[in-house]
Design a protein around this motif. Structure first.
Motif, PDB file in Angstrom:
ATOM      1  N   MET A 107       0.841  -1.193   0.000  1.00  0.00           N
ATOM      2  CA  MET A 107       0.000   0.000   0.000  1.00  0.00           C
ATOM      3  C   MET A 107       0.881   1.250   0.000  1.00  0.00           C
ATOM      4  SD  MET A 107      -3.075  -0.848   2.644  1.00  0.00           S
ATOM      5  CE  MET A 107      -4.092  -2.301   2.409  1.00  0.00           C
ATOM      6  N   PRO A 108       0.368   2.371  -0.514  1.00  0.00           N
ATOM      7  CA  PRO A 108       1.145   3.602  -0.518  1.00  0.00           C
ATOM      8  C   PRO A 108       1.422   4.079   0.898  1.00  0.00           C
ATOM      9  CG  PRO A 108      -0.768   3.753  -1.975  1.00  0.00           C
ATOM     10  CD  PRO A 108      -0.925   2.509  -1.169  1.00  0.00           C
ATOM     11  N   ASP A 109       2.534   4.815   1.039  1.00  0.00           N
ATOM     12  CA  ASP A 109       2.846   5.390   2.339  1.00  0.00           C
ATOM     13  C   ASP A 109       1.810   6.450   2.687  1.00  0.00           C
ATOM     14  OD1 ASP A 109       5.082   3.835   2.641  1.00  0.00           O
ATOM     15  OD2 ASP A 109       6.421   5.310   1.727  1.00  0.00           O
TER      16      ASP A 109
ATOM     17  N   PRO B 187      -8.633  -0.543  -6.822  1.00  0.00           N
ATOM     18  CA  PRO B 187      -9.361  -1.680  -6.255  1.00  0.00           C
ATOM     19  C   PRO B 187      -8.461  -2.711  -5.583  1.00  0.00           C
ATOM     20  CG  PRO B 187     -10.268  -1.110  -8.391  1.00  0.00           C
ATOM     21  CD  PRO B 187      -9.034  -0.272  -8.224  1.00  0.00           C
ATOM     22  N   ASP B 188      -7.248  -2.917  -6.094  1.00  0.00           N
ATOM     23  CA  ASP B 188      -6.349  -3.904  -5.476  1.00  0.00           C
ATOM     24  C   ASP B 188      -5.993  -3.492  -4.052  1.00  0.00           C
ATOM     25  OD1 ASP B 188      -6.321  -5.554  -7.667  1.00  0.00           O
ATOM     26  OD2 ASP B 188      -4.474  -4.727  -8.498  1.00  0.00           O
ATOM     27  N   GLU B 189      -5.669  -2.218  -3.865  1.00  0.00           N
ATOM     28  CA  GLU B 189      -5.314  -1.731  -2.528  1.00  0.00           C
ATOM     29  C   GLU B 189      -6.528  -1.734  -1.602  1.00  0.00           C
ATOM     30  OE1 GLU B 189      -2.221  -0.735  -5.248  1.00  0.00           O
ATOM     31  OE2 GLU B 189      -4.363  -0.255  -5.361  1.00  0.00           O
ATOM     32  N   MET B 190      -7.693  -1.437  -2.143  1.00  0.00           N
ATOM     33  CA  MET B 190      -8.914  -1.493  -1.336  1.00  0.00           C
ATOM     34  C   MET B 190      -9.201  -2.930  -0.902  1.00  0.00           C
ATOM     35  SD  MET B 190     -11.343   1.217  -3.404  1.00  0.00           S
ATOM     36  CE  MET B 190     -12.792   0.948  -2.364  1.00  0.00           C
TER      37      MET B 190
ATOM     38  N   MET C  44     -22.136   0.008  -5.806  1.00  0.00           N
ATOM     39  CA  MET C  44     -21.130   0.460  -6.755  1.00  0.00           C
ATOM     40  C   MET C  44     -19.950  -0.499  -6.765  1.00  0.00           C
ATOM     41  SD  MET C  44     -20.926   4.590  -6.167  1.00  0.00           S
ATOM     42  CE  MET C  44     -21.314   4.557  -4.415  1.00  0.00           C
ATOM     43  N   THR C  45     -19.186  -0.477  -7.832  1.00  0.00           N
ATOM     44  CA  THR C  45     -17.935  -1.211  -7.848  1.00  0.00           C
ATOM     45  C   THR C  45     -16.904  -0.399  -7.063  1.00  0.00           C
ATOM     46  OG1 THR C  45     -17.082  -0.135  -9.835  1.00  0.00           O
ATOM     47  CG2 THR C  45     -18.471  -2.099 -10.153  1.00  0.00           C
ATOM     48  N   PRO C  46     -15.795  -1.024  -6.646  1.00  0.00           N
ATOM     49  CA  PRO C  46     -14.763  -0.263  -5.926  1.00  0.00           C
ATOM     50  C   PRO C  46     -14.251   0.939  -6.707  1.00  0.00           C
ATOM     51  CG  PRO C  46     -14.396  -2.605  -5.640  1.00  0.00           C
ATOM     52  CD  PRO C  46     -15.506  -2.478  -6.650  1.00  0.00           C
ATOM     53  N   ILE C  47     -14.027   0.797  -8.021  1.00  0.00           N
ATOM     54  CA  ILE C  47     -13.501   1.928  -8.785  1.00  0.00           C
ATOM     55  C   ILE C  47     -14.541   3.027  -8.919  1.00  0.00           C
ATOM     56  CG2 ILE C  47     -14.123   1.057 -11.075  1.00  0.00           C
ATOM     57  CD1 ILE C  47     -10.917   2.967 -10.047  1.00  0.00           C
ATOM     58  N   GLN C  48     -15.821   2.667  -9.023  1.00  0.00           N
ATOM     59  CA  GLN C  48     -16.876   3.679  -9.052  1.00  0.00           C
ATOM     60  C   GLN C  48     -16.909   4.464  -7.741  1.00  0.00           C
ATOM     61  OE1 GLN C  48     -20.318   1.283  -9.881  1.00  0.00           O
ATOM     62  NE2 GLN C  48     -20.133   1.481 -12.102  1.00  0.00           N
ATOM     63  N   TYR C  49     -16.766   3.752  -6.645  1.00  0.00           N
ATOM     64  CA  TYR C  49     -16.794   4.405  -5.336  1.00  0.00           C
ATOM     65  C   TYR C  49     -15.598   5.344  -5.179  1.00  0.00           C
ATOM     66  CZ  TYR C  49     -17.748   4.932  -0.368  1.00  0.00           C
ATOM     67  OH  TYR C  49     -18.047   5.449   0.859  1.00  0.00           O
ATOM     68  N   LEU C  50     -14.413   4.879  -5.577  1.00  0.00           N
ATOM     69  CA  LEU C  50     -13.209   5.689  -5.463  1.00  0.00           C
ATOM     70  C   LEU C  50     -13.295   6.919  -6.364  1.00  0.00           C
ATOM     71  CD1 LEU C  50     -10.404   5.891  -4.174  1.00  0.00           C
ATOM     72  CD2 LEU C  50      -9.525   4.449  -6.023  1.00  0.00           C
ATOM     73  N   THR C  51     -13.841   6.747  -7.561  1.00  0.00           N
ATOM     74  CA  THR C  51     -14.009   7.884  -8.468  1.00  0.00           C
ATOM     75  C   THR C  51     -14.964   8.912  -7.883  1.00  0.00           C
ATOM     76  OG1 THR C  51     -13.575   6.511 -10.413  1.00  0.00           O
ATOM     77  CG2 THR C  51     -14.720   8.588 -10.788  1.00  0.00           C
ATOM     78  N   ARG C  52     -16.041   8.448  -7.243  1.00  0.00           N
ATOM     79  CA  ARG C  52     -16.989   9.374  -6.621  1.00  0.00           C
ATOM     80  C   ARG C  52     -16.298  10.218  -5.557  1.00  0.00           C
ATOM     81  NH1 ARG C  52     -22.284   7.865  -3.028  1.00  0.00           N
ATOM     82  NH2 ARG C  52     -20.637   7.461  -1.507  1.00  0.00           N
TER      83      ARG C  52
END
Length: 295
Positions: A1-3, A199-202, A223-231
């Protein structure tokens, strides 16, 4: 995961009338991995303060008047010093990542007494709830050095208190209970959207396999994970466009996109408008077509 940049900010304002009403004392974002981490409500020096601490990942425990509670992702505790409590990282937990805000003043005391009398001091908060979002907002404002006066600090403290009242008043109403895995993923996305996550990190944050996570996430959120993250990202971008003077390039970086061109592309697809048009019209965009958020 990112720092992730953890940290804490303390506030010390001199305007007594505002401090007596409602004021910020500190806000922070920490990850504890050592079992020596422990705070006692009878030994703290910051007396008269109300602490709200919400778990983002891992878990900790708090002993309140001899009863031990596990504080998992999405759960928060509310305590006041001095009193009989101790929160700590138990041996069974590898880490405890959390955000907290400490407030004080007459309205903070009154809110704590209301919660203590009418509900539990350990409460599950939906990751979409305003109090959880507001702690992150206060942390971001503090890190950006935007809380420079007692008036701004008191306003945020009072807003947080009012949001707590509203949330607690609705606890007896029916509320969808997302699984802990989905709560963990959503909290991770909300705190880390500015980083290069997807989505992988989520899925990693949820503790589930990518396939199982995607299916469970869609079932619970719609929603899909990418839809949620985009929102999350576009909502934040619109907020920055409407209320700051940051350039589009700067905003793209602040919401996790590589450059202004990509932000422009996503904005146009999702809202039908360019960032410049959104800034001029202050549209207050409402989400009603999640299928447009696949970016």
């Amino acid at each position: 995961m990112p720092d992730i940049q953890h940290g804490a900010v303390a506030f010390r304002f001199k305007e007594e009338p505002l401090n007596q009403l409602a004021q910020l004392w500190s806000v922070g974002w920490e990850e504890q991995t050592s079992s020596i981490y422990s705070w006692s409500g009878t030994e703290r020096k910051d007396l008269g303060k109300v602490i709200f601490q919400v778990t983002l990942s891992g878990f900790g425990e708090i002993d309140i008047d001899g009863k031990v509670h596990r504080i998992q992702p999405g759960h928060a505790f509310i305590v006041k010093s001095p009193s009989q409590y101790r929160y700590y990282l138990p041996e069974a937990s590898e880490k405890w990542e959390f955000m907290y805000v400490t407030i004080y003043g007459k309205e903070a005391d009154r809110c704590f007494e209301h919660i203590q009398s009418n509900t539990n001091q350990v409460i599950r908060f939906h990751p979409e709830s305003v109090p959880v979002k507001l702690v992150k907002q206060i942390y971001d404002e503090a890190n950006s050095k935007n809380i420079t006066s007692a008036y701004k600090g008191s306003s945020l403290a009072y807003q947080f208190i009012m949001e707590l009242y509203e949330y607690v008043s609705a606890l007896d109403k029916e509320m969808d209970e997302w699984p802990e895995s989905i709560v963990s993923a959503v909290l991770f996305a909300r705190q880390s959207y500015q980083n290069p996550i997807g989505p992988d990190e989520m899925a990693d944050a949820s503790g589930l396999s990518r396939y199982h996570f995607t299916r469970i996430f869609k079932k619970n959120t719609g929603m899909t994970p990418i839809q949620y993250l985009t929102r999350i990202r576009i909502s934040k971008a619109i907020e920055l466009l409407e209320h700051t003077k940051y350039t589009t390039e700067e905003i793209a970086s602040l919401v996790g996109y590589t450059n202004a061109n990509y932000l422009n592309k996503v904005c146009r697809k999702v809202t039908g408008k360019s960032p410049g048009e959104l800034r001029r019209k202050k549209s207050g965009w409402q989400w009603d077509r999640p299928e447009l958020l696949d970016r």
